[in-house]
Structures are given as structure tokens and as C-alpha cells.
Enzyme design. Structure first.
Site, mmCIF file in Angstrom:
data_model
loop_
_atom_site.group_PDB
_atom_site.id
_atom_site.type_symbol
_atom_site.label_atom_id
_atom_site.label_comp_id
_atom_site.label_asym_id
_atom_site.label_seq_id
_atom_site.Cartn_x
_atom_site.Cartn_y
_atom_site.Cartn_z
ATOM 1 N N HIS A 12 0.865 -1.201 0.000
ATOM 2 C CA HIS A 12 0.000 0.000 0.000
ATOM 3 C C HIS A 12 0.893 1.239 0.000
ATOM 4 O O HIS A 12 1.495 1.573 1.012
ATOM 5 C CB HIS A 12 -0.904 0.014 1.235
ATOM 6 C CG HIS A 12 -1.900 1.134 1.228
ATOM 7 N ND1 HIS A 12 -3.232 0.935 1.540
ATOM 8 C CD2 HIS A 12 -1.784 2.468 0.952
ATOM 9 C CE1 HIS A 12 -3.880 2.100 1.471
ATOM 10 N NE2 HIS A 12 -3.006 3.047 1.106
ATOM 11 N N HIS A 14 1.592 5.419 -1.687
ATOM 12 C CA HIS A 14 1.274 6.605 -2.497
ATOM 13 C C HIS A 14 2.583 7.235 -2.966
ATOM 14 O O HIS A 14 3.427 7.572 -2.144
ATOM 15 C CB HIS A 14 0.507 7.639 -1.666
ATOM 16 C CG HIS A 14 -0.780 7.109 -1.129
ATOM 17 N ND1 HIS A 14 -1.973 7.227 -1.818
ATOM 18 C CD2 HIS A 14 -1.070 6.432 0.010
ATOM 19 C CE1 HIS A 14 -2.937 6.654 -1.112
ATOM 20 N NE2 HIS A 14 -2.424 6.165 -0.007
ATOM 21 N N VAL A 15 2.723 7.392 -4.288
ATOM 22 C CA VAL A 15 3.944 8.042 -4.799
ATOM 23 C C VAL A 15 3.642 9.309 -5.603
ATOM 24 O O VAL A 15 4.560 9.940 -6.130
ATOM 25 C CB VAL A 15 4.820 7.082 -5.642
ATOM 26 C CG1 VAL A 15 5.430 6.003 -4.763
ATOM 27 C CG2 VAL A 15 4.055 6.487 -6.805
ATOM 28 N N ARG A 16 2.337 9.674 -5.732
ATOM 29 C CA ARG A 16 1.951 10.884 -6.477
ATOM 30 C C ARG A 16 2.451 10.825 -7.919
ATOM 31 O O ARG A 16 2.669 9.758 -8.471
ATOM 32 C CB ARG A 16 2.440 12.161 -5.763
ATOM 33 C CG ARG A 16 2.228 12.203 -4.255
ATOM 34 C CD ARG A 16 0.794 12.000 -3.822
ATOM 35 N NE ARG A 16 0.649 12.216 -2.381
ATOM 36 C CZ ARG A 16 -0.335 11.690 -1.654
ATOM 37 N NH1 ARG A 16 -1.264 10.907 -2.193
ATOM 38 N NH2 ARG A 16 -0.407 11.919 -0.367
ATOM 39 N N ASN A 40 -5.055 7.266 -6.271
ATOM 40 C CA ASN A 40 -5.789 8.499 -5.929
ATOM 41 C C ASN A 40 -5.042 9.744 -6.388
ATOM 42 O O ASN A 40 -4.740 10.637 -5.599
ATOM 43 C CB ASN A 40 -6.126 8.559 -4.430
ATOM 44 C CG ASN A 40 -4.910 8.580 -3.525
ATOM 45 O OD1 ASN A 40 -3.867 8.032 -3.868
ATOM 46 N ND2 ASN A 40 -5.035 9.211 -2.372
ATOM 47 N N LYS A 98 -9.096 -0.223 -6.073
ATOM 48 C CA LYS A 98 -9.166 0.416 -4.761
ATOM 49 C C LYS A 98 -10.525 1.075 -4.585
ATOM 50 O O LYS A 98 -10.951 1.877 -5.423
ATOM 51 C CB LYS A 98 -8.056 1.479 -4.638
ATOM 52 C CG LYS A 98 -8.075 2.258 -3.318
ATOM 53 C CD LYS A 98 -7.631 1.414 -2.143
ATOM 54 C CE LYS A 98 -7.743 2.141 -0.802
ATOM 55 N NZ LYS A 98 -6.657 3.084 -0.572
ATOM 56 N N HIS A 135 -10.625 1.160 1.494
ATOM 57 C CA HIS A 135 -10.464 2.176 2.538
ATOM 58 C C HIS A 135 -11.743 2.104 3.367
ATOM 59 O O HIS A 135 -12.779 2.646 2.978
ATOM 60 C CB HIS A 135 -10.279 3.572 1.939
ATOM 61 C CG HIS A 135 -10.025 4.608 3.000
ATOM 62 N ND1 HIS A 135 -8.823 5.249 3.140
ATOM 63 C CD2 HIS A 135 -10.818 5.071 3.998
ATOM 64 C CE1 HIS A 135 -8.882 6.076 4.176
ATOM 65 N NE2 HIS A 135 -10.096 5.990 4.717
ATOM 66 N N HIS A 173 -4.898 -0.647 5.702
ATOM 67 C CA HIS A 173 -4.508 0.082 6.924
ATOM 68 C C HIS A 173 -5.498 -0.117 8.062
ATOM 69 O O HIS A 173 -6.123 0.832 8.524
ATOM 70 C CB HIS A 173 -4.269 1.568 6.642
ATOM 71 C CG HIS A 173 -5.238 2.237 5.702
ATOM 72 N ND1 HIS A 173 -6.593 2.204 5.885
ATOM 73 C CD2 HIS A 173 -5.033 2.944 4.567
ATOM 74 C CE1 HIS A 173 -7.184 2.869 4.908
ATOM 75 N NE2 HIS A 173 -6.259 3.322 4.086
ATOM 76 N N LEU A 218 -5.374 9.284 7.784
ATOM 77 C CA LEU A 218 -6.667 8.603 7.760
ATOM 78 C C LEU A 218 -6.461 7.155 7.354
ATOM 79 O O LEU A 218 -5.702 6.903 6.411
ATOM 80 C CB LEU A 218 -7.617 9.293 6.773
ATOM 81 C CG LEU A 218 -8.178 10.641 7.250
ATOM 82 C CD1 LEU A 218 -8.938 11.339 6.131
ATOM 83 C CD2 LEU A 218 -9.068 10.463 8.478
ATOM 84 N N ASP A 246 1.246 2.687 3.491
ATOM 85 C CA ASP A 246 0.411 3.870 3.280
ATOM 86 C C ASP A 246 1.252 5.144 3.378
ATOM 87 O O ASP A 246 0.738 6.202 3.756
ATOM 88 C CB ASP A 246 -0.767 3.931 4.265
ATOM 89 C CG ASP A 246 -1.872 4.866 3.794
ATOM 90 O OD1 ASP A 246 -1.891 5.220 2.601
ATOM 91 O OD2 ASP A 246 -2.711 5.243 4.629
ATOM 92 N N HIS A 250 3.059 14.616 1.515
ATOM 93 C CA HIS A 250 2.387 15.902 1.318
ATOM 94 C C HIS A 250 3.419 16.994 1.576
ATOM 95 O O HIS A 250 4.239 16.864 2.497
ATOM 96 C CB HIS A 250 1.242 16.102 2.314
ATOM 97 C CG HIS A 250 0.041 15.241 2.060
ATOM 98 N ND1 HIS A 250 -0.881 15.529 1.073
ATOM 99 C CD2 HIS A 250 -0.389 14.108 2.660
ATOM 100 C CE1 HIS A 250 -1.839 14.601 1.092
ATOM 101 N NE2 HIS A 250 -1.559 13.729 2.039
ATOM 102 N N ALA A 262 -4.327 14.788 5.272
ATOM 103 C CA ALA A 262 -4.072 13.529 5.985
ATOM 104 C C ALA A 262 -2.940 12.778 5.299
ATOM 105 O O ALA A 262 -2.929 12.649 4.078
ATOM 106 C CB ALA A 262 -5.326 12.679 5.982
HETATM 107 O O1 DOR Z 1 -3.573 9.495 5.519
HETATM 108 C C1 DOR Z 1 -3.900 9.201 4.386
HETATM 109 N N1 DOR Z 1 -3.276 9.737 3.293
HETATM 110 N N2 DOR Z 1 -4.913 8.365 4.196
HETATM 111 C C2 DOR Z 1 -5.407 8.107 2.985
HETATM 112 O O2 DOR Z 1 -6.346 7.354 2.911
HETATM 113 C C3 DOR Z 1 -4.884 8.786 1.798
HETATM 114 C C4 DOR Z 1 -3.514 9.226 1.993
HETATM 115 C C5 DOR Z 1 -3.048 10.200 0.924
HETATM 116 O O3 DOR Z 1 -3.224 9.913 -0.256
HETATM 117 O O4 DOR Z 1 -2.490 11.234 1.292
HETATM 118 ZN ZN ZN Z 2 -3.508 5.028 1.350
#
Ligand code: DOR
Ligand code: ZN
Length: 343
Positions: A12, A14-16, A40, A98, A135, A173, A218, A246, A250, A262
């Protein structure tokens, strides 16, 4: 002291995209052989074509010589059709869908508004052995934010497991005792990922000496009893629980804000953080199953063949890392970690 493991995977992540992707992907590629890439983005990755193009951008952003495979996912929407599921399954590069309830978290506006809108797609996923990653939080504003996971399980996920007994489902998560109990009670096609931050922090971390935006994620951090339950699950050797960071980058100013995003960034030291949890629980011998075996087995992928060695050797986490044109504040910034990857 040293600990050698089969190369692990992150189930799980996130790499943007764009410049941010270029800033963070090396952290993951340094320690993991593969990672499930969350879809996402803005706009979300909803089609096979978009996911394959995103995959190419990830591969292009890797440091030279790195041997890392992104495992792509598609963002399930009210409009995902059985044909779209079939196309994804046929691609071999897409490994899951997802499910974000609309409005649950970062970039989830395009998420599912009512689970019944996805039934045709879920039928196709079940038929094609395509896992559903969830999620698991209700978005109902009347539900207390700390209760959103267990209410989602009661209202949506439990009924879903009965409707789709053959569908592979990952409760992403997991953060609560209720979530762990639900996964334990389910069949072998129900599993959960556990983050390093939910294993290391309880909700006090958000309020220690003031408001701590970098501890906000989150699902939100829960109370200590839940954290202890997560540690027990992760270190139990039960293959239903496996590693998913996860890690969610940011920019600092988006976190330190009147309405902060989050997400906790852990990719800079993911395995090191998990190793500390397993050592403290007296379960270092179970880290390899959790980090390198159970996830691959669940997804029906071969286990990795290479290895990685951790050593007990103190180092200090940098105060920040670059993120595109800004910076990000990593978990445990400025603090000492005791495990490190042996180069
Ligand atoms: O804390 C989180 N950040 N929870 C998520 O479900 C998404 C993630 C994000 O993409 O920043
Ligand atoms: Zn996530």
C-alpha cells in the site's frame, strides 16, 4: 546484530506524480522489490490505459539501476464496468481495484457513493480473481471519526463478504480491534495491511504538547488498546496480515495549515520502523513473513528472490526531504532510529 530477509514488498503506497513522484520513489525502490501503487491522483486513475501510462512515468522516475516493479491499481467508481475489470485483468500489470468511499480521504471525491453501484464490477472482479482493496471508513458526518472503521465494517464490508465469498478483499490500513477481529473471523480471501505509523503511534501523538499535523492520517490514529491489538496481529505470524506502509507524501505547507492534509510519510525508513516494532515485541523472527511472504502469497505473485540486510546501527532521520518544489516532513524527523539498511 544483523537481520537478513527476502526482499520485502509494500502492499500500500502513495507516490503521487510529476516532480513529487521523482522526489519520493527512490526511498521505496531502495528497500522494496514491488509496491501496490494507489490510484488516488487528481484526476484518479480509473482506466487501464491511464494506469499503464502512470506505470511508465514511475519506471522513468526510478534511479538508474534500480530493480523495482510498480504494481498498478485502478480507482473503483460508480461507473466502473465489468468490461473495464476484464481489460485490467488482461493487462497483467493491474493487480487490484481500490475502493474509496466518496469523500473519505485525500482525492476521494470520485469515490463510490453507494456500494450497490459497484455490484456489476465486483461480480467481474470476483470472476477474474482481482482483489478489492478497501479504505474502510464511513463518510457519514454523524459518525464519530474514531468509529468510522468499525461502522463501515458493520454496514458495508461484512455484508460484502457474504455477497462475494470468493472475492479477495484487503481491509487496508486496519486500525482497530474491531477490524482485526473481522479479518480473523473471515475466510482466507480476507486480509489486511498494517502501517508502521499505526503500529508505532497512538492518538496522543496528534496532541502531544500542541497540535501535531504530521501525525494526522486517515484512518486517524486510535487509542493505545487498538495499537496493541495491531502489534499482536502483525507479529502473530498469521498470513492474513501483511506490510502496507500507506506512506503518503504531502508538502509541508499542506500539512501545517488551517486545514491540513491527511498522510504520514514513512518510505524513508519503512522497514527500519517495522523492524523496531517487531524487535520490541520479541518477534523479529516473524518480520520476514509479514514483510516478504504473506502479501505475495495473497496476491498470487511469486515471492522475491533477492535479500536485504538490516543492522542495528543508530542514525538520525533528516528534518525534511525534498518534495517537488517544496519539502516534506518524514515520520520521526530529527529522531534516532536503531535499525538501518546495510548498504
Ligand atoms: O492518511 C492518508 N493519506 N490516508 C489516505 O487514505 C490517503 C492518503 C493520501 O493519499 O495522502
Ligand atoms: Zn492510502
Amino acid at each position: 546484530m544483523e537481520l537478513t530477509l527476502t526482499r520485502p514488498d509494500d502492499w500500500h503506497l502513495h507516490v503521487r506524480d510529476g516532480v513529487d513522484l521523482g522526489s519520493v520513489i527512490a526511498h521505496t525502490a531502495q528497500q522494496f522489490a514491488r509496491a501496490i501503487i494507489m490510484p488516488n491522483l487528481k484526476p484518479p486513475v480509473t482506466t487501464t490505459g491511464q494506469a499503464l501510462a502512470y506505470r511508465e512515468r514511475i519506471l522513468a522516475a526510478l534511479p538508474q539501476g534500480s530493480d523495482f516493479t510498480p504494481l498498478m491499481t485502478l480507482y473503483l467508481t460508480d461507473n466502473t464496468t465489468p468490461d473495464m475489470v476484464m481489460e485490467a485483468a488482461a493487462s497483467k500489470a493491474i493487480h487490484a481495484f481500490k475502493l474509496y468511499p466518496a469523500g473519505a480521504t485525500t482525492h476521494s471525491d470520485a469515490g463510490v457513493t453507494d456500494i450497490s453501484n459497484t455490484f456489476a464490477a465486483l461480480d467481474a472482479m470476483q470472476a477474474h480473481g482481482m482483489p478489492l482493496l478497501v479504505h474502510a471508513e464511513v463518510t457519514d458526518a454523524a459518525v464519530d471519526v474514531f468509529d468510522r472503521e468499525h461502522v463501515y465494517i458493520d454496514r458495508v464490508l461484512e455484508p460484502l463478504t457474504h455477497r462475494y465469498p470468493e472475492l479477495k478483499i484487503v481491509l487496508e490500513h486496519v486500525t482497530t480491534q474491531d477490524g482485526v477481529d473481522f479479518v480473523l473471523a473471515g475466510n482466507a480471501r480476507l486480509a489486511a495491511t498494517i502501517t508502521a505509523h499505526h503500529l508505532l503511534l497512538n492518538r496522543n501523538a496528534m496532541f502531544s504538547g500542541g497540535l501535531r499535523p504530521h501525525a494526522y492520517c486517515l484512518p486517524v490514529l486510535k487509542r493505545e488498546t487498538h495499537r496493541r491489538t495491531l502489534i499482536k496481529a502483525a507479529t502473530s505470524g498469521n498470513p492474513k496480515f501483511f506490510l502496507g506502509t500507506d506512506s503518503a507524501p504531502h508538502a509541508r505547507e499542506r500539512k501545517e495549515s488551517g486545514c491540513g492534509c491527511a498522510g504520514i510519510y514513512t518510505a524513508h525508513a519503512a522497514l527500519e520502523l517495522y523492524a523496531q516494532v517487531f524487535e520490541d515485541a520479541g518477534a523479529l523472527n516473524r518480520l520476514e513473513g509479514f514483510a516478504s511472504q504473506y502479501g505475495a502469497d495473497f496476491y498470487g505473485l511469486p515471492r522475491n528472490t533477492g535479500s536485504i540486510t538490516l543492522e542495528k546501527n543508530d542514525w538520525t532521520v533528516p528534518e525534511n526531504y525534498p518534495l517537488g518544489n517544496s519539502t516534506l516532513i518524514p515520520m520521526h524527523a530529527g529522531q534516532t532510529l536503531h535499525w538501518r539498511i546495510k548498504q
